[in-house]
Motif scaffolding. Sequence first.
Motif, PDB file in Angstrom:
ATOM      1  N   GLN A 100      43.756  45.378  37.371  1.00  0.00           N
ATOM      2  CA  GLN A 100      42.724  44.656  38.103  1.00  0.00           C
ATOM      3  C   GLN A 100      42.130  45.465  39.256  1.00  0.00           C
ATOM      4  O   GLN A 100      40.899  45.480  39.430  1.00  0.00           O
ATOM      5  N   PRO A 101      42.924  46.169  40.083  1.00  0.00           N
ATOM      6  CA  PRO A 101      42.311  46.982  41.142  1.00  0.00           C
ATOM      7  C   PRO A 101      41.363  48.053  40.617  1.00  0.00           C
ATOM      8  O   PRO A 101      40.383  48.394  41.284  1.00  0.00           O
ATOM      9  N   VAL A 102      41.648  48.608  39.417  1.00  0.00           N
ATOM     10  CA  VAL A 102      40.739  49.595  38.836  1.00  0.00           C
ATOM     11  C   VAL A 102      39.413  48.941  38.503  1.00  0.00           C
ATOM     12  O   VAL A 102      38.331  49.466  38.812  1.00  0.00           O
ATOM     13  N   ARG A 103      39.471  47.777  37.871  1.00  0.00           N
ATOM     14  CA  ARG A 103      38.223  47.055  37.557  1.00  0.00           C
ATOM     15  C   ARG A 103      37.476  46.688  38.833  1.00  0.00           C
ATOM     16  O   ARG A 103      36.240  46.727  38.880  1.00  0.00           O
ATOM     17  N   GLN A 104      38.230  46.309  39.845  1.00  0.00           N
ATOM     18  CA  GLN A 104      37.627  45.935  41.124  1.00  0.00           C
ATOM     19  C   GLN A 104      36.875  47.109  41.737  1.00  0.00           C
ATOM     20  O   GLN A 104      35.748  46.952  42.235  1.00  0.00           O
ATOM     21  N   ALA A 105      37.475  48.298  41.699  1.00  0.00           N
ATOM     22  CA  ALA A 105      36.831  49.485  42.269  1.00  0.00           C
ATOM     23  C   ALA A 105      35.567  49.860  41.505  1.00  0.00           C
ATOM     24  O   ALA A 105      34.619  50.412  42.080  1.00  0.00           O
ATOM     25  N   LEU A 106      35.542  49.544  40.210  1.00  0.00           N
ATOM     26  CA  LEU A 106      34.362  49.853  39.388  1.00  0.00           C
ATOM     27  C   LEU A 106      33.342  48.728  39.400  1.00  0.00           C
ATOM     28  O   LEU A 106      32.321  48.812  38.721  1.00  0.00           O
ATOM     29  N   ASP A 107      33.624  47.685  40.164  1.00  0.00           N
ATOM     30  CA  ASP A 107      32.718  46.542  40.246  1.00  0.00           C
ATOM     31  C   ASP A 107      32.120  46.425  41.642  1.00  0.00           C
ATOM     32  O   ASP A 107      31.754  45.344  42.087  1.00  0.00           O
TER      33      ASP A 107
ATOM     34  N   LEU B 272      50.498  45.518  34.041  1.00  0.00           N
ATOM     35  CA  LEU B 272      49.242  44.805  33.809  1.00  0.00           C
ATOM     36  C   LEU B 272      48.529  44.494  35.126  1.00  0.00           C
ATOM     37  O   LEU B 272      47.302  44.508  35.196  1.00  0.00           O
ATOM     38  N   LYS B 273      49.309  44.232  36.186  1.00  0.00           N
ATOM     39  CA  LYS B 273      48.699  43.954  37.488  1.00  0.00           C
ATOM     40  C   LYS B 273      47.975  45.175  38.053  1.00  0.00           C
ATOM     41  O   LYS B 273      47.117  45.039  38.927  1.00  0.00           O
TER      42      LYS B 273
END
Length: 499
Positions: free
Chosen positions: A290-297, A286-287
Motif C-alpha cells: 500500500q505505501p508503494v501505491r500511495q507514493a505513486l498516487d 502484503l501491508k
Amino acid sequence: MAVSTIIGIDFGTTTSAVGVFQNGRVEVVPNRHGDMETPSVVAFTRDGIRLVGRRALEYSILHPESAAHRVKLELGGTWTFEHAHERHSAEEVASWVLNDLRESAEAHLGRKVSRAVLTVPAQFNLVQRTALAEAAERAGIEAVRMLNEPTAAALHYGFGHGEEHAFLVFDMGGGTLDVSVVEVGDGVVQTKGTGGDSNLGGANWDRRIADRLLAEFARQHGFRPNDRAALRRLEDAAEKAKIELSSAGSTAVSLPCLAVDGHRPVHLETTLTRTRLETMTQDLLLKCEQPVRQALDAPFGINDMAEVDRFILAGAATRMPMIARLARKLTRGREPQRAVGPYAVASGAALQGALIGGQLNEDLLLLDVMSLPLGIETGDERMCLVIDRDTTIPSRRSEVFTTVWDGQAVAQINVHQGRRSLARYNKKLAVLELALPPAPRGEPSIEVAFDIDANTVLHVSAKNLDTGETVSVRPDLRTAAHAALQRSDPDKAVVVREL
C-alpha cells in the motif's frame, strides 16, 4: 562562503549511524567499539551508570527493566522511561543516543561539531520532527535541516548523476516503512510522492518470530515463561533468527536455561525455516504494497511504475529475500538496486550537510515535500486541507472560511495534520482565536494561511478580510507534543465552515 562541518545523523528505531564529509567523500563514522551502527538503546546499571549503544543492548538482555528501546517511535508523545524514581521523556532518552553519535563524530574528526542534518521518516508529523529537534538540542546539536529518510537515500545514490533518473526508494528499518519517488538530475533532487507506515518495520517480523518461539516453548514444556528477562532473550533470539534467515534456508534457535520448572531449568531448542517465516508473515508483506501505491498516487508526482528507472531498497529490514521478491513483483520482474548499502540515509544526510556547510561547491537544489496534509477543523468536525500531501516545500497556501453562528464573537481555528477525514483523528498542532464583530453567520470572510519553510517550520495566520484584523502563531509544537493543545473549548469547538 565560510566552510563549516555539518554531520549527517540517521537516528533509527533499532540502530543509528552518523556520517561526515571529508577528504572529498562521505565517511560513515565508527563508534567507540569500531562499529558503524550504534544500537538506539539506553540502559542504567544498578549503580546508576548510564549505558548507550552496544553496552546498553547487551546489559538489557539480562536486565530488560533497566533499558529503553525503540524510543524513536515515542517522540512527540507522552511516553516516559522511569529509572531510580525519575521519569525521562522520549526526547531526553533520544538525546543520550544523539550525544553518543556526536561524540563519535568528534573523535573521528578530532574537533568539536555542533550542527547536523537529521533524517526522519517521511511519515513523521511536525510534532515528531520538532521532538527530534528538541532531542538534538539537548545533545548540543543544532538541527540545520530535517531530511526525509528516503530523500536522503536517493541523494546518496543519485549524487553526481548528470542525466535525469526517477528512483523509488523503499526504506524499511526496524520500526517504520517509508516509500518515496524521487527525481534526480540537472542539479535538482525533487521528491515527487511519498507513502509509508509508521508502525511497520523489521520489529514486526521479530515479534512474529518471538511469538512462534514462545508457542514452541509452551508446546515442549507445557507453560509459557513470563519473566521479563526470558522474554527479552526471546526477542533477541528472534531478531538474530530473522537476520540469519536472510542468507540461509534454516536456522537453529538454542536458548539454554530460559525458564525454571519447579527447581529444574528448562531450555528451548528448535529450528526455524525461511519458508515458515515467510508463511507466517505473509500479511506483513502484503501491508508493504500500500505505501508503494500511495507514493505513486501523489497529486503532483509520477503515477506509473513504468516511469520509475530504479527501485532502491534501503534499510536493514529490506535484506529479507521476501522484500526483494515483492520489489520484483511490483516492477514486473525488474531487479531492485541494493547499491546504496546499509548507511545510505546517513551518507545522504552528510552530503546535504556538506552542501549547506560549503564543503561541496555543487549547485544542487533539494526539494522535499510535506508527507502529511495540513488543515483546519470545520464546523462539521471534518478536516479541510490547506496544504495537501506531497506539496513541495517551502510553500504558502491559504483558504477562506466563514462563521457558523449568528453574532459569533470568536473564530476558533484548530490546526491539524494528518490523512483522516475527521479532524479529531489527526494530530492537533495549534489553536488560533480571532475576535469578530457581530454579524450574521456566513457573512465574515476569514482567510487562513499556512506558511511552511524547507525545515518544516510552520506559521499559521487568520485574517478577517472585512476588518483587516489578523492573528498568527508559530505553533509551539513542543507543547503540542505533550498534548497541552489537545483540549478544545466546547463552547467554541464548531466555529468555521468553508465559504
